[in-house]
Design a protein around this motif. Structure first.
Motif, PDB file in Angstrom:
ATOM      1  N   UNK A 224       0.645  -1.242   0.031  1.00 44.76           N
ATOM      2  CA  UNK A 224       0.242   0.186   0.108  1.00 44.76           C
ATOM      3  C   UNK A 224       0.865   1.185   0.082  1.00 44.76           C
ATOM      4  N   UNK A 225       2.152   1.191   0.721  1.00 47.61           N
ATOM      5  CA  UNK A 225       2.884   2.480   0.804  1.00 47.61           C
ATOM      6  C   UNK A 225       3.524   2.609  -0.683  1.00 47.61           C
ATOM      7  N   UNK A 226       3.905   2.016  -1.300  1.00 56.15           N
ATOM      8  CA  UNK A 226       4.651   1.707  -2.438  1.00 56.15           C
ATOM      9  C   UNK A 226       4.280   2.722  -3.595  1.00 56.15           C
ATOM     10  N   UNK A 227       5.064   3.446  -4.255  1.00 58.07           N
ATOM     11  CA  UNK A 227       4.973   4.410  -5.308  1.00 58.07           C
ATOM     12  C   UNK A 227       3.727   3.625  -6.418  1.00 58.07           C
ATOM     13  N   UNK A 228       2.914   4.485  -6.623  1.00 52.77           N
ATOM     14  CA  UNK A 228       1.877   3.883  -7.529  1.00 52.77           C
ATOM     15  C   UNK A 228       0.836   2.866  -7.082  1.00 52.77           C
ATOM     16  N   UNK A 229       0.582   2.577  -5.821  1.00 52.08           N
ATOM     17  CA  UNK A 229      -0.097   1.661  -5.011  1.00 52.08           C
ATOM     18  C   UNK A 229      -1.315   2.308  -4.386  1.00 52.08           C
ATOM     19  N   UNK A 230      -1.170   2.152  -3.046  1.00 57.92           N
ATOM     20  CA  UNK A 230      -1.983   2.835  -2.136  1.00 57.92           C
ATOM     21  C   UNK A 230      -3.585   2.202  -1.967  1.00 57.92           C
ATOM     22  N   UNK A 231      -3.771   1.078  -2.054  1.00 59.79           N
ATOM     23  CA  UNK A 231      -4.967   0.507  -2.004  1.00 59.79           C
ATOM     24  C   UNK A 231      -5.412   0.422  -0.183  1.00 59.79           C
ATOM     25  N   UNK A 232      -6.548   0.989  -0.046  1.00 52.47           N
ATOM     26  CA  UNK A 232      -7.228   1.136   1.276  1.00 52.47           C
ATOM     27  C   UNK A 232      -8.126  -0.025   1.262  1.00 52.47           C
ATOM     28  N   UNK A 233      -8.585  -0.514   2.631  1.00 53.85           N
ATOM     29  CA  UNK A 233      -9.606  -1.333   2.542  1.00 53.85           C
ATOM     30  C   UNK A 233     -10.567  -0.962   3.996  1.00 53.85           C
ATOM     31  N   UNK A 234     -11.539  -1.279   4.095  1.00 53.29           N
ATOM     32  CA  UNK A 234     -12.645  -0.851   5.108  1.00 53.29           C
ATOM     33  C   UNK A 234     -13.455  -1.967   5.297  1.00 53.29           C
ATOM     34  N   UNK A 235     -13.123  -2.741   6.281  1.00 49.46           N
ATOM     35  CA  UNK A 235     -13.804  -4.096   6.480  1.00 49.46           C
ATOM     36  C   UNK A 235     -15.248  -3.833   7.192  1.00 49.46           C
ATOM     37  N   UNK A 236     -16.080  -4.780   6.626  1.00 47.90           N
ATOM     38  CA  UNK A 236     -17.548  -4.524   7.198  1.00 47.90           C
ATOM     39  C   UNK A 236     -17.852  -5.821   7.565  1.00 47.90           C
ATOM     40  N   UNK A 237     -17.563  -6.986   7.044  1.00 47.00           N
ATOM     41  CA  UNK A 237     -18.312  -8.372   7.510  1.00 47.00           C
ATOM     42  C   UNK A 237     -17.032  -9.291   7.774  1.00 47.00           C
ATOM     43  N   UNK A 238     -16.776  -9.926   8.927  1.00 51.21           N
ATOM     44  CA  UNK A 238     -15.930 -10.824   9.117  1.00 51.21           C
ATOM     45  C   UNK A 238     -14.401 -10.621   9.086  1.00 51.21           C
ATOM     46  N   UNK A 239     -13.733 -11.842   8.748  1.00 53.93           N
ATOM     47  CA  UNK A 239     -12.156 -11.756   8.365  1.00 53.93           C
ATOM     48  C   UNK A 239     -12.033 -11.525   7.002  1.00 53.93           C
ATOM     49  N   UNK A 240     -11.468 -10.601   6.380  1.00 50.34           N
ATOM     50  CA  UNK A 240     -11.365 -10.645   5.155  1.00 50.34           C
ATOM     51  C   UNK A 240      -9.988 -10.630   4.779  1.00 50.34           C
ATOM     52  N   UNK A 241      -9.430 -10.097   3.668  1.00 52.65           N
ATOM     53  CA  UNK A 241      -8.109 -10.034   3.253  1.00 52.65           C
ATOM     54  C   UNK A 241      -7.308  -9.093   3.776  1.00 52.65           C
ATOM     55  N   UNK A 242      -7.585  -8.160   4.510  1.00 55.88           N
ATOM     56  CA  UNK A 242      -6.895  -6.934   5.071  1.00 55.88           C
ATOM     57  C   UNK A 242      -5.489  -7.692   5.622  1.00 55.88           C
ATOM     58  N   UNK A 243      -4.381  -7.089   5.479  1.00 58.30           N
ATOM     59  CA  UNK A 243      -2.927  -7.455   6.070  1.00 58.30           C
ATOM     60  C   UNK A 243      -2.759  -6.227   7.208  1.00 58.30           C
ATOM     61  N   UNK A 244      -3.648  -5.310   7.416  1.00 57.99           N
ATOM     62  CA  UNK A 244      -3.349  -4.282   8.525  1.00 57.99           C
ATOM     63  C   UNK A 244      -4.144  -4.860   9.867  1.00 57.99           C
TER      64      UNK A 244
END
Length: 375
Positions: A224-244
């Motif tokens: 997420x912090x790399x140049x040209x990246x920057x994806x953010x997630x906002x969990x809603x239900x359950x254990x998703x794919x976030x690495x934060x």
């Protein structure tokens, strides 16, 4: 072994808005005045309908079903019970959701809001916005068990020649179906059984709603912090794919799937990564490209469209719009999912000072031990 994704395979898993096929006779309330113009859609999964007329775009089992409802202003989907999780994703419009034995409780949902209704309670909804509205829906399980409509709806349907068989098939005498025997139909729920359904308080229901304004977007991935990246997630239900590790979904009871918003900045991307589960992408705003790494296949996903990503496929997602791209990610299973990034991405992240700890969460690389054997 994973299947090599050709362009034909990639295209077959892309359901565009024009591909959705409505059914106006999907359920027993389809002729009730005030409900007769609602449109039901079955998009991904075995489907949730009582009608053989319902078209399913991608009937492949995913462990959940994706559908939709489109309704003009004032039209109602009547009170019914589901046995597996039912989640409403408001794509457009303003909706009044009702719950309770007689629909006595109400809450309003607007664009970007997500509502998860508990099982085994009556629920229904009305388009109370000024324009035509659209809801995406997610239901847990490949076999959802059908629905139980409120007894008043079942009784009234008979006045229009509609019955529901014990096999959950809609019987329509106006098209020549014979009037069924009472013992061959699902009987209206007894009053005492309706009264015994659990009472869901307004406070409990409000805890199961994630509004657009209350989404908790944070950096989601190792890149997420790399140049040209920057994806953010906002969990809603359950254990998703976030690495934060700071992420926590507001709704945590088992659904059979997880759900989280992904937001890509203008020109941003995420991946390549792979997960062990099937994942469905629902385009909410903007346009992005999905590339299958290791081949030449790619698709462009617009808002309102859906895409099914097979398990164990390396993909990269790139924003194409001049505004941030918002997509809902729905992944099968209640367990936590662990995306695997390519060695190239991990090396690039390491140089930038980021690594993954033993739990698979992003951490400061300089703090991670380098010994080869854990204690």
């Amino acid at each position: 072994m994973t299947t090599q994704i050709t362009q034909n395979i990639a295209d077959a898993r892309h359901i565009k808005r024009d591909d959705y096929v409505s059914c106006t006779v999907a359920f027993i309330d389809c002729k009730k005045p005030g409900s007769d113009t609602k449109e039901n859609y079955s998009i991904i999964g075995p489907g949730v309908t009582s009608s053989d007329d319902q078209v399913i775009n991608l009937p492949e089992a995913h462990g959940f079903n994706i559908g939709a409802a489109a309704m003009p202003n004032g039209i109602t989907n009547n009170l019914h019970i589901h046995f597996t999780a039912e989640v409403f994703i408001v794509q457009a419009g303003e909706w009044t959701f009702r719950w309770g034995s007689n629909g006595e409780n109400e809450v309003v949902g607007k664009k970007g809001d997500i509502v998860s209704v508990p099982t085994w309670i009556f629920r229904g909804f009305t388009n109370t916005g000024p324009d035509d509205g659209w809801l995406f829906t997610a239901l847990g399980g490949d076999n959802t068990g059908g629905v139980i409509f409120h007894p008043e709806i079942i009784r009234e349907a008979a006045d229009y020649g509609l019955y529901i068989s014990s096999e959950n098939t809609l019987i329509d005498t106006s098209r020549g179906d014979p009037v069924p025997a009472a013992e061959d139909c699902i009987a209206p729920m007894a009053d005492e059984d309706v009264a015994a359904l659990r009472d869901v308080s307004r406070a409990e229901m409000m805890s199961r709603i994630v509004t657009q304004a209350n989404r908790d977007f944070r950096p989601g991935f190792i890149d997420s912090a790399l140049p040209g990246r920057g994806a953010e997630l906002a969990p809603v239900i359950g254990y998703g794919i976030t690495q934060n590790r700071e992420h926590a979904a507001p709704i945590i009871n088992p659904h059979g799937f997880s759900a989280e918003w992904q937001r890509l900045p203008v020109g941003g991307s995420v991946g390549p990564f792979s997960i062990d589960q099937k994942m469905v992408l629902i385009g909410h705003e903007g346009r992005m490209r999905i590339d299958f790494v290791g081949g030449d296949a790619s698709v462009v996903l617009d808002a309102w469209e859906t895409y099914s990503v097979p398990a164990n496929q390396w993909i990269k997602m790139t924003a194409l719009s001049d505004k941030p791209v918002e997509t809902l990610l729905i992944v099968s299973g209640d367990q936590r999912k662990r995306p695997e990034f390519t060695p190239e991405v991990l090396t690039e992240a390491q140089k930038a000072g980021a690594g993954l700890d033993a739990s698979g969460f992003v951490a400061k690389a300089s703090l991670l031990p380098s010994y080869g054997r854990a204690g």
